[in-house]
Motif scaffolding. Structure first.
Motif, short mmCIF file in Angstrom:
data_model
loop_
_atom_site.label_atom_id
_atom_site.label_comp_id
_atom_site.label_asym_id
_atom_site.label_seq_id
_atom_site.Cartn_x
_atom_site.Cartn_y
_atom_site.Cartn_z
N GLN A 1 60.71 53.86 19.40
CA GLN A 1 60.09 53.22 18.24
C GLN A 1 61.05 53.23 17.05
O GLN A 1 61.21 52.24 16.35
CB GLN A 1 58.79 53.95 17.89
N GLU A 2 61.70 54.38 16.86
CA GLU A 2 62.63 54.55 15.74
C GLU A 2 63.84 53.62 15.87
O GLU A 2 64.30 53.04 14.88
CB GLU A 2 63.10 56.00 15.68
N ARG A 3 64.33 53.44 17.09
CA ARG A 3 65.54 52.65 17.31
C ARG A 3 65.26 51.17 17.56
O ARG A 3 66.19 50.38 17.75
CB ARG A 3 66.32 53.22 18.50
N GLY A 4 64.01 50.77 17.58
CA GLY A 4 63.68 49.39 17.83
C GLY A 4 63.91 48.97 19.27
O GLY A 4 64.20 47.80 19.56
N LYS A 5 63.80 49.92 20.21
CA LYS A 5 63.99 49.65 21.64
C LYS A 5 62.62 49.59 22.34
O LYS A 5 61.58 49.78 21.72
CB LYS A 5 64.85 50.74 22.28
N LEU A 6 62.65 49.35 23.64
CA LEU A 6 61.43 49.29 24.44
C LEU A 6 61.32 50.53 25.32
O LEU A 6 62.34 51.12 25.70
CB LEU A 6 61.44 48.03 25.31
N ALA A 7 60.10 50.90 25.66
CA ALA A 7 59.91 52.12 26.45
C ALA A 7 58.68 52.00 27.33
O ALA A 7 57.71 51.30 27.01
CB ALA A 7 59.78 53.33 25.54
N ILE A 8 58.73 52.73 28.46
CA ILE A 8 57.62 52.82 29.40
C ILE A 8 56.90 54.13 29.15
O ILE A 8 57.48 55.21 29.30
CB ILE A 8 58.12 52.78 30.86
N ALA A 9 55.65 54.06 28.75
CA ALA A 9 54.88 55.29 28.54
C ALA A 9 54.52 55.91 29.88
O ALA A 9 54.24 55.21 30.85
CB ALA A 9 53.61 54.99 27.74
N TYR A 10 54.52 57.24 29.92
CA TYR A 10 54.19 57.94 31.15
C TYR A 10 53.11 58.98 30.88
O TYR A 10 53.06 59.57 29.80
CB TYR A 10 55.43 58.62 31.73
#
Length: 369
Positions: free
Chosen positions: A235-244
């Motif tokens: 969120q801080e870096r403006g990237k995407l992530a998969i929640a686990y």
């Protein structure tokens, strides 16, 4: 005078008979059974999302389903090893007749305590060794990982994903490989860079690993650790992530692509009912999408409808048995050292999946020894 005394005696006798009858009736009526005491042991602190949170949601589901027939308690942030044995033993000594121990490193302590409390039922979650009073259960997390890989393969721009991993046990390797195979099923150019932490829960280390990966062209990241630190970093870096483990849109409203969640309420309730009705038996369950133990959803706002529909359609395929992440359909599957690990037209057996000790082609990294 005599009549008064006789009358009083009669009244006293009638009163005594009534009280004795009432007392007898009270004791002859069946008394409600005491609630089944159920204990849970959590390997990390109980936070708003993550591994322990999902198991605690399962605990709450048991209370909702069974009400006054059960009384649950939990102990959080219990290290694997000697601390776990002490806590599990304390719960047994306190009269808990069903104890859930959801962490791979709790398996041996659970078995040790179970030998000393044969009347107590134990559930070793993610363990694989059973005993007459120890059952095991786990979820096919890799099915959700494959689906998350499909979403990541569609969303990446750099074709480089990251993966922050705890320990190199088969369950984690299954997840990395399924995620990679899912990505490359829709994006053959995709690669996955892995960082090993040798920790399940260390938010600062999780965050540092994520930041390191983002500095290496990673634009979408997955993780197999216990906190929300990777999501917060994305969120801080403006990237995407998969929640686990849990839906983490509260932590990363812009970063979350999708969440791979595991659902324990149904299983925990079923096992508690079995203790209550006397039908509990040691067993070994490995359930996935089909059994409702793994679910992929909670898409972020940046995920196009077409991608969401594709992922959900693949989820239905897994539930129906049409799709198996470790099945080689069009071509053989090789590891990242070039060896064939799944021959074309075949699929891995459960035993082979449970013993997985390789990394798929496309994964940049080695198994930490």
């Amino acid at each position: 005078m005599y009549k008064n005394l006789a009358g009083r005696a009669l009244v006293a006798w009638v009163t005594a008979c009534f009280l004795l009858s009432a007392h007898s009736r009270a004791h002859s009526q069946p008394q409600p059974a005491p609630p089944l005491k159920i204990g849970f042991v959590y390997v990390t602190p109980l936070t708003e999302a993550g591994w322990a949170r999902q198991h605690d949601e399962g605990r709450k589901a048991v209370e909702t389903a069974l009400g006054a027939r059960v009384k649950t308690t939990y102990v959080e942030n219990v290290a694997e090893g000697a601390d776990a044995e002490r806590v599990i033993r304390d719960l047994a000594q306190q009269g808990h007749r069903l104890i859930f121990t959801p962490s791979f490193g709790y398996m041996e302590p659970t078995l040790k305590v179970a030998r000393d409390f044969p009347e107590v039922k134990f559930e070793s979650i993610t363990g694989y060794k059973t005993a007459p009073n120890v059952a095991t259960a786990n979820a096919r997390y890799y099915e959700g990982r494959y689906l998350a890989g499909v979403a990541a393969g569609r969303m990446t721009k750099s074709n480089v994903a990251g993966y922050v991993a705890g320990f190199p046990i088969p369950e984690v390797l299954q997840g990395i490989n399924a995620f990679t195979l899912g990505m490359r099923s829709v994006n053959p150019k995709a690669t996955v860079r892995v960082v090993w932490l040798n920790e399940w829960f260390d938010p600062p280390k999780e965050r540092d690993a994520a930041m390191t990966l983002f500095n290496q062209s990673v634009d979408v990241i997955a993780f197999h650790t216990g906190s929300t630190a990777v999501m917060a970093a994305a969120q801080e870096r403006g990237k995407l992530a998969i929640a686990y483990h849990s839906d983490m849109r509260k932590i990363a409203p812009d970063a979350q692509v999708v969440a791979v969640t595991h659902q324990w309420g149904g299983y925990y309730t079923q096992r508690a009912r079995a203790v209550l009705d006397g039908s509990w038996k040691s067993a070994n369950l490995w359930g996935g999408v089909k059994e409702g133990m793994i679910r992929v959803g909670d898409f972020g706002t940046k995920v196009p409808q077409a991608v969401q529909q594709e992922v959900l359609a693949r989820q239905q395929d897994i539930a129906a048995g049409r799709l198996q992440p470790f099945r080689a359909v069009a071509a053989e599957v090789r590891d990242n050292e070039g060896r064939t690990v799944i021959a074309k037209g075949s699929q891995l057996s459960d035993e082979q999946i449970l013993r997985m000790n390789w990394l798929a082609e496309g994964v940049q990294g080695r198994i930490a020894r």
